[in-house]
Write an enzyme that holds these catalytic residues in place. Structure first.
Site, PDB file in Angstrom:
ATOM      1  N   LEU A 115       0.975  -1.141   0.081  1.00  0.00           N
ATOM      2  CA  LEU A 115       0.112   0.109   0.010  1.00  0.00           C
ATOM      3  C   LEU A 115       0.988   1.103   0.187  1.00  0.00           C
ATOM      4  O   LEU A 115       1.947   1.201   0.404  1.00  0.00           O
ATOM      5  CB  LEU A 115      -1.120  -0.063   1.275  1.00  0.00           C
ATOM      6  CG  LEU A 115      -2.028  -1.130   1.382  1.00  0.00           C
ATOM      7  CD1 LEU A 115      -2.502  -0.975   2.843  1.00  0.00           C
ATOM      8  CD2 LEU A 115      -2.691  -1.069   0.401  1.00  0.00           C
ATOM      9  N   ASP A 116       0.232   2.446  -0.544  1.00  0.00           N
ATOM     10  CA  ASP A 116       0.914   3.612  -0.685  1.00  0.00           C
ATOM     11  C   ASP A 116       1.325   4.083   1.186  1.00  0.00           C
ATOM     12  O   ASP A 116       0.839   3.481   1.855  1.00  0.00           O
ATOM     13  CB  ASP A 116       0.349   4.915  -1.224  1.00  0.00           C
ATOM     14  CG  ASP A 116       0.350   4.455  -2.616  1.00  0.00           C
ATOM     15  OD1 ASP A 116       1.094   3.556  -3.180  1.00  0.00           O
ATOM     16  OD2 ASP A 116      -0.640   4.744  -3.269  1.00  0.00           O
ATOM     17  N   ARG A 117       2.410   4.819   1.483  1.00  0.00           N
ATOM     18  CA  ARG A 117       2.554   5.139   2.301  1.00  0.00           C
ATOM     19  C   ARG A 117       1.472   6.042   3.148  1.00  0.00           C
ATOM     20  O   ARG A 117       1.292   5.801   4.162  1.00  0.00           O
ATOM     21  CB  ARG A 117       4.104   6.100   2.318  1.00  0.00           C
ATOM     22  CG  ARG A 117       4.382   6.740   3.750  1.00  0.00           C
ATOM     23  CD  ARG A 117       5.432   7.955   3.501  1.00  0.00           C
ATOM     24  NE  ARG A 117       5.625   8.528   4.797  1.00  0.00           N
ATOM     25  CZ  ARG A 117       6.929   8.570   5.580  1.00  0.00           C
ATOM     26  NH1 ARG A 117       7.792   7.804   5.080  1.00  0.00           N
ATOM     27  NH2 ARG A 117       7.059   9.090   6.649  1.00  0.00           N
ATOM     28  N   SER A 140      -1.547   5.704   2.223  1.00  0.00           N
ATOM     29  CA  SER A 140      -2.868   5.115   2.382  1.00  0.00           C
ATOM     30  C   SER A 140      -2.835   4.319   3.625  1.00  0.00           C
ATOM     31  O   SER A 140      -2.114   3.878   4.196  1.00  0.00           O
ATOM     32  CB  SER A 140      -3.136   4.411   1.089  1.00  0.00           C
ATOM     33  OG  SER A 140      -2.034   3.480   1.155  1.00  0.00           O
ATOM     34  N   ARG A 198      -4.815   5.959  -7.650  1.00  0.00           N
ATOM     35  CA  ARG A 198      -4.614   7.519  -7.649  1.00  0.00           C
ATOM     36  C   ARG A 198      -4.432   8.071  -8.877  1.00  0.00           C
ATOM     37  O   ARG A 198      -5.149   9.176  -9.266  1.00  0.00           O
ATOM     38  CB  ARG A 198      -3.320   7.886  -6.940  1.00  0.00           C
ATOM     39  CG  ARG A 198      -3.483   7.545  -5.245  1.00  0.00           C
ATOM     40  CD  ARG A 198      -2.060   7.323  -4.701  1.00  0.00           C
ATOM     41  NE  ARG A 198      -1.545   8.482  -4.405  1.00  0.00           N
ATOM     42  CZ  ARG A 198      -0.535   8.810  -4.076  1.00  0.00           C
ATOM     43  NH1 ARG A 198       0.434   7.944  -3.591  1.00  0.00           N
ATOM     44  NH2 ARG A 198       0.324  10.284  -4.059  1.00  0.00           N
TER      45      ARG A 198
END
Length: 475
Positions: free
Chosen positions: A229-231, A233, A353
């Site tokens: 996962l993105d940092r 999120s 995104r």
């Protein structure tokens, strides 16, 4: 005795960030001539100041502390000088730190090195220049110019335990509270926002390092990340506890067809694999639901120092990767924003995104990388909201007793509103024996176990507040 104290005091001031005091005796008067050839009496111009150095804490080393519960003692980790400096100067650009190493402006000092009072007078005798790839040793201390910080330095001393680079007790307990499912094959936890997925040494507060140290639960090896996962999120994060479970689930997240075998039971479970994200976007998509099929490609910026994901050119000559996302609008537009549900059918970096920002034209709230200009217009030009079915305007109201969390939709700087809320995966523990042997149709002793596992993770605090605010409006 007095002379010796003066010499020691001078050395301490040399290492401090403050300039040494001016000499007590009067400065000589000199004659200066300005541009108009007019002679004036005045003090001489100050000469160059001695270089002021910033001292980092001594390197603790990684093998002196006791091993974590349930884990064997690990060999000391190899940490380079540039990694140690970047950890403490987290707010300083990496290229600035590297430039100081290239100019040979970084020095090292070993704490157990015997230095006499006479040697302290000349710092060159016990400070030596080091390279960026020099390996740190226990007790080694690094000194570098204060100019590297270019302002206030964000010190992260509290994140590193005194005797080890492993997570401390509080971090281990905090991470274990995030676990929502654990069996012999997998681990699932609810990742909080602003926690990086992977980190280079000595940065240990990333999910992979924290999980390997805190979530082993007696296994020789810690769990491994199946996906990322993105940092910024949050949401469901899956780990494999064994080599077999990690490999097969990693294939599943890459491609469903890649994970299939000759077993109809396993293949049916793979077909049911699904992830659902909830996101708050600025604006409303033109269609209430649909499928976005827009390939993505990466471009390098700043001479390769940064990268950005964009929609690929239709010609496909820029190394495009297939990216497919299903979406559904969950409600009306409130405060210029809409809640949508996203289902990634492929797993590309920043896929959701970029698809929201560029394909739908509705960037996610808090996504300043792909929606900076839309955020500026959204904050500067607030528009009235209308009920989509009746067309009547309404306004927001704050429910009683509701505290406005920093980072919510009403905050000046909202956090990223992207959360992995739901996940359905095969119950891989049903197909693995205790010794890791794979059973195509499920192990004989696990017939009563379900073929699928479904998880739901609650939203983080800032998204809960935004949800409550936007669900409370007056018509």
């Amino acid at each position: 005795m007095l002379c010796r104290r003066r010499r020691v005091g001078a050395a301490v001031r040399w290492l401090s960030r403050l300039a040494p005091p001016a000499p007590a005796e009067a400065d000589p008067v000199v004659v200066r001539v300005d541009g108009s050839n007019v002679a004036r009496l005045g003090k001489p111009k100050p000469g160059p100041r001695p270089r002021q150095l910033l001292s980092l804490p001594p390197f603790p080393g990684g093998g002196d502390g006791d091993p974590l519960p349930g884990r064997k003692a690990a060999a000391p980790r190899r940490v380079t000088a540039v990694s140690w400096v970047k950890h403490y100067l987290a707010d300083v650009p990496q290229e600035v730190v590297q430039a100081h190493f290239n100019k040979r402006l970084v020095y090292s000092e070993c704490s157990d090195h015997e230095v006499s009072v006479e040697t302290i007078k000349s710092q060159k005798h016990h400070l030596k220049k080091i390279k960026h790839n020099d390996v740190m040793e226990p007790g080694m201390r690094i000194h570098l110019p204060v100019s590297v910080a270019e302002g206030e330095i964000k010190k992260r001393y509290e994140t590193i335990p005194t005797a080890t680079l492993h997570p401390n007790k509080d971090e281990i307990e905090y991470l274990r509270r995030l676990v929502i499912h654990k069996d012999s094959a997998i681990l699932v936890l609810n990742k909080p926002p602003k926690v990086p997925m992977k980190g280079n040494l000595p940065v240990h507060n990333s999910m992979d390092v924290l999980a390997a140290a805190a979530l082993s639960y007696g296994n020789e090896e810690g769990p491994k990340l199946v996906h990322r996962l993105d940092r910024e999120s949050s949401g469901l994060l899956l780990f494999g506890r064994t080599k077999e479970s990690f490999t097969r689930l990693h294939w599943l997240f890459t491609s469903v067809n890649l994970a299939k075998t000759n077993s109809q039971v396993w293949n049916a479970a793979c077909e049911a694999y699904m992830q659902r994200y909830w996101a708050l976007v600025i604006g409303t998509p033109k269609e209430r639901e649909g499928i976005i099929s827009a390939p993505l490609s990466k471009v390098l910026l700043d001479d390769g120092k940064a990268e950005r994901v964009i929609l690929a050119h239709p010609s496909g000559i820029d190394g495009a990767q297939e990216a497919v996302t299903a979406y559904r609008v969950m409600g009306p537009t409130i405060h210029g924003c809409s809640w949508i549900e996203l289902r990634p059918l492929t797993g590309r970096k920043h896929q959701l995104r970029v698809h929201c920002a560029e394909a739908l034209g509705t960037p996610i709230v808090g996504d300043y990388k792909y929606g900076w200009f839309v955020h500026q217009r959204w904050k500067q030009n607030p528009q009235p909201d209308f009920e989509p079915f009746t067309g009547e305007p309404y306004k927001l109201r704050r429910p009683e007793g509701l505290e406005i969390q920093k980072g919510s939709v009403l905050s000046k700087v909202p956090l990223l509103h992207l959360h992995c809320r739901e996940m359905v995966i095969p119950n891989i523990a049903k197909f693995l024996s205790s010794n890791g042997e794979w059973h195509e149709n499920g192990a004989p002793w696990s017939k009563e176990k379900p073929n699928l596992l479904r998880f739901i993770a609650p939203m983080p605090a800032h998204m809960k507040i935004s949800w409550n605010i936007m669900s409370s409006y007056l018509v």
